[in-house]
Design a protein around this motif. Sequence first.
Motif, PDB file in Angstrom:
ATOM      1  N   CYS A 110      -4.976  13.512   1.841  1.00  0.00           N
ATOM      2  CA  CYS A 110      -4.138  12.200   2.022  1.00  0.00           C
ATOM      3  C   CYS A 110      -5.219  10.720   1.010  1.00  0.00           C
ATOM      4  N   SER A 111      -4.109  10.041   0.817  1.00  0.00           N
ATOM      5  CA  SER A 111      -5.303   9.093  -0.235  1.00  0.00           C
ATOM      6  C   SER A 111      -4.599   7.715   0.876  1.00  0.00           C
ATOM      7  N   ILE A 112      -4.945   5.965   1.203  1.00  0.00           N
ATOM      8  CA  ILE A 112      -4.064   4.825   0.920  1.00  0.00           C
ATOM      9  C   ILE A 112      -4.617   4.634   0.021  1.00  0.00           C
ATOM     10  N   HIS A 113      -3.660   4.136  -0.741  1.00  0.00           N
ATOM     11  CA  HIS A 113      -4.340   2.828  -1.980  1.00  0.00           C
ATOM     12  C   HIS A 113      -3.700   1.661  -2.417  1.00  0.00           C
ATOM     13  N   VAL A 114      -3.642   0.701  -2.668  1.00  0.00           N
ATOM     14  CA  VAL A 114      -2.446  -0.514  -2.774  1.00  0.00           C
ATOM     15  C   VAL A 114      -2.019  -0.305  -4.265  1.00  0.00           C
ATOM     16  N   VAL A 115      -1.283  -0.594  -4.442  1.00  0.00           N
ATOM     17  CA  VAL A 115       0.225   0.076  -4.714  1.00  0.00           C
ATOM     18  C   VAL A 115      -0.350  -0.954  -6.181  1.00  0.00           C
ATOM     19  N   THR A 116      -0.170  -0.882  -7.607  1.00  0.00           N
ATOM     20  CA  THR A 116      -0.856  -1.191  -8.711  1.00  0.00           C
ATOM     21  C   THR A 116       0.366  -0.578  -9.446  1.00  0.00           C
ATOM     22  N   ALA A 117       0.986  -1.784 -10.691  1.00  0.00           N
ATOM     23  CA  ALA A 117       1.725  -1.056 -12.293  1.00  0.00           C
ATOM     24  C   ALA A 117       1.354   0.329 -12.124  1.00  0.00           C
ATOM     25  N   GLU A 118       0.124   0.816 -12.649  1.00  0.00           N
ATOM     26  CA  GLU A 118       0.027   1.952 -13.149  1.00  0.00           C
ATOM     27  C   GLU A 118       0.308   2.674 -11.752  1.00  0.00           C
ATOM     28  N   LEU A 119       0.627   4.156 -11.726  1.00  0.00           N
ATOM     29  CA  LEU A 119       1.453   5.281 -10.445  1.00  0.00           C
ATOM     30  C   LEU A 119      -0.026   5.699  -9.879  1.00  0.00           C
ATOM     31  N   ASP A 120      -0.108   5.227  -8.856  1.00  0.00           N
ATOM     32  CA  ASP A 120      -1.733   5.954  -7.811  1.00  0.00           C
ATOM     33  C   ASP A 120      -3.287   5.859  -8.661  1.00  0.00           C
ATOM     34  N   ALA A 121      -2.531   4.415  -8.761  1.00  0.00           N
ATOM     35  CA  ALA A 121      -4.025   4.055  -9.576  1.00  0.00           C
ATOM     36  C   ALA A 121      -4.686   3.213  -8.858  1.00  0.00           C
ATOM     37  N   ILE A 152       0.697  -1.387   0.081  1.00  0.00           N
ATOM     38  CA  ILE A 152       0.447   0.573   0.195  1.00  0.00           C
ATOM     39  C   ILE A 152       0.916   1.091   0.374  1.00  0.00           C
ATOM     40  N   ASN A 153       0.627   2.799  -0.379  1.00  0.00           N
ATOM     41  CA  ASN A 153       1.509   3.749  -0.378  1.00  0.00           C
ATOM     42  C   ASN A 153       0.351   5.020  -0.045  1.00  0.00           C
ATOM     43  N   LEU A 154       0.870   5.665   0.288  1.00  0.00           N
ATOM     44  CA  LEU A 154       0.383   6.757   1.283  1.00  0.00           C
ATOM     45  C   LEU A 154       0.234   7.923   0.094  1.00  0.00           C
ATOM     46  N   HIS A 155      -0.490   8.339  -0.161  1.00  0.00           N
ATOM     47  CA  HIS A 155      -0.416   9.424  -1.372  1.00  0.00           C
ATOM     48  C   HIS A 155      -1.352  11.528  -1.064  1.00  0.00           C
ATOM     49  N   PRO A 156      -0.367  12.498  -0.935  1.00  0.00           N
ATOM     50  CA  PRO A 156      -0.871  13.340  -0.833  1.00  0.00           C
ATOM     51  C   PRO A 156      -2.032  13.927  -1.472  1.00  0.00           C
ATOM     52  N   SER A 157      -2.583  12.957  -1.370  1.00  0.00           N
ATOM     53  CA  SER A 157      -3.955  13.880  -2.371  1.00  0.00           C
ATOM     54  C   SER A 157      -5.044  13.456  -2.486  1.00  0.00           C
ATOM     55  N   LEU A 158      -6.649  13.870  -2.718  1.00  0.00           N
ATOM     56  CA  LEU A 158      -7.735  12.538  -2.354  1.00  0.00           C
ATOM     57  C   LEU A 158      -7.866  12.213  -4.337  1.00  0.00           C
ATOM     58  N   LEU A 159      -7.290  10.855  -3.633  1.00  0.00           N
ATOM     59  CA  LEU A 159      -7.338  10.523  -5.357  1.00  0.00           C
ATOM     60  C   LEU A 159      -8.256  10.161  -6.100  1.00  0.00           C
ATOM     61  N   PRO A 160      -9.492  10.100  -6.698  1.00  0.00           N
ATOM     62  CA  PRO A 160      -7.961  10.185  -8.118  1.00  0.00           C
ATOM     63  C   PRO A 160      -7.785  11.138  -8.596  1.00  0.00           C
ATOM     64  N   VAL A 161      -7.676  12.252  -7.893  1.00  0.00           N
ATOM     65  CA  VAL A 161      -6.791  13.527  -8.056  1.00  0.00           C
ATOM     66  C   VAL A 161      -6.030  13.879  -7.892  1.00  0.00           C
ATOM     67  N   TYR A 162      -4.854  14.411  -8.201  1.00  0.00           N
ATOM     68  CA  TYR A 162      -3.396  15.044  -8.518  1.00  0.00           C
ATOM     69  C   TYR A 162      -2.599  13.636  -8.319  1.00  0.00           C
ATOM     70  N   GLY A 164       0.499  11.411  -8.699  1.00  0.00           N
ATOM     71  CA  GLY A 164       1.744  12.037  -9.150  1.00  0.00           C
ATOM     72  C   GLY A 164       2.869  13.544  -8.319  1.00  0.00           C
ATOM     73  N   LEU A 165       3.502  14.391  -8.628  1.00  0.00           N
ATOM     74  CA  LEU A 165       4.076  14.912  -7.296  1.00  0.00           C
ATOM     75  C   LEU A 165       3.022  16.487  -7.590  1.00  0.00           C
ATOM     76  N   ASP A 166       4.098  17.250  -6.866  1.00  0.00           N
ATOM     77  CA  ASP A 166       3.458  19.105  -6.610  1.00  0.00           C
ATOM     78  C   ASP A 166       1.454  18.984  -6.411  1.00  0.00           C
ATOM     79  N   THR A 167       1.662  18.020  -6.159  1.00  0.00           N
ATOM     80  CA  THR A 167       0.215  17.867  -5.134  1.00  0.00           C
ATOM     81  C   THR A 167      -0.808  18.796  -4.336  1.00  0.00           C
ATOM     82  N   HIS A 168      -0.114  19.690  -3.933  1.00  0.00           N
ATOM     83  CA  HIS A 168      -0.445  20.758  -2.777  1.00  0.00           C
ATOM     84  C   HIS A 168      -0.385  21.658  -3.977  1.00  0.00           C
ATOM     85  N   GLN A 169       0.647  22.052  -4.531  1.00  0.00           N
ATOM     86  CA  GLN A 169       0.229  23.101  -5.099  1.00  0.00           C
ATOM     87  C   GLN A 169      -0.612  23.655  -6.489  1.00  0.00           C
ATOM     88  N   ARG A 170      -0.781  22.109  -6.866  1.00  0.00           N
ATOM     89  CA  ARG A 170      -1.865  22.159  -7.981  1.00  0.00           C
ATOM     90  C   ARG A 170      -3.648  22.231  -7.582  1.00  0.00           C
TER      91      ARG A 170
END
Length: 235
Positions: free
Chosen positions: A153-164, A124-134, A136-142
């Motif tokens: 922030c979101s925690i998602h299962v890691v798959t081959a497609e980035l943050d998906a 699992i991966n911790l990502h600093p946005s409300l996926l599926p938006v943002y 990749g990088l610079d999530t706060h700025q975007r």
Amino acid sequence: MSEVPLERHYKESMPPLRIAVLVSGSGSNLQVLIDAMQTNELPIEIIGVISNREDAYAIKRAQLADIPVTVLSHTDSGKRMGIKTFQAHASAQLRAWQPDLIILAGFMRVLSTDFIDNAPAPMINLHPSLLPVYKGLDTHQRALQAGERWHGCSIHVVTAELDAGIVLTQALLEVRSNDSAETLQARVQKLEHQLLPWTVLLIAKGILNLQTVSAQPNDDSNYLPALPLKLWLNY
Ligand code: GRF
């Protein structure tokens, strides 16, 4: 029948979840897990930490807690490790540790499909946005530039497609009119420090089963609402 003391019953019925953590930076999220392990707030054992950077402060945190650390940043010749070499070593180390769960907590390298598909445990991966938006990088700025009202922030299962991969849990806050990318980052990081242990607890207790999770609304046999589960924490 003699009564089993609650604490013993708890320990006997729930072997700790064996966790490996991959890091690249400060490791504040790793520290939250270390603290929860040491105070028995979470039924986990952090069995090892892998860092792809030799200067990551996360290494120090793991060492202070007597957790084995593998630093995979350079080859024998002193050159920075390519992703293939990193993955070969990381894969061997993870197989040796035999974790139940692999957590990417501020781990900043993109992993290959082969590595992910052959990982010895769900990841699992911790990502600093409300996926599926943002993704990749610079999530706060975007998020700020887009004038978002909500962020988090979101925690998602890691798959081959980035943050998906399927999003398991999210924590959200309301963006303030005077927020900068820096203040948002600091506020979201506070959310992360709540979301990660909460999510790990749900996994450790089998409430979230990573083998069977799906984004579909659950049928009657499952008492969970549709994923992602959300925490509203307006830090
Ligand atoms: C977190 O903010 C996470 O969202 C991002 O990297 C940061 C890691 O922080 N992917 P730390 O290393 O846990 O302090």
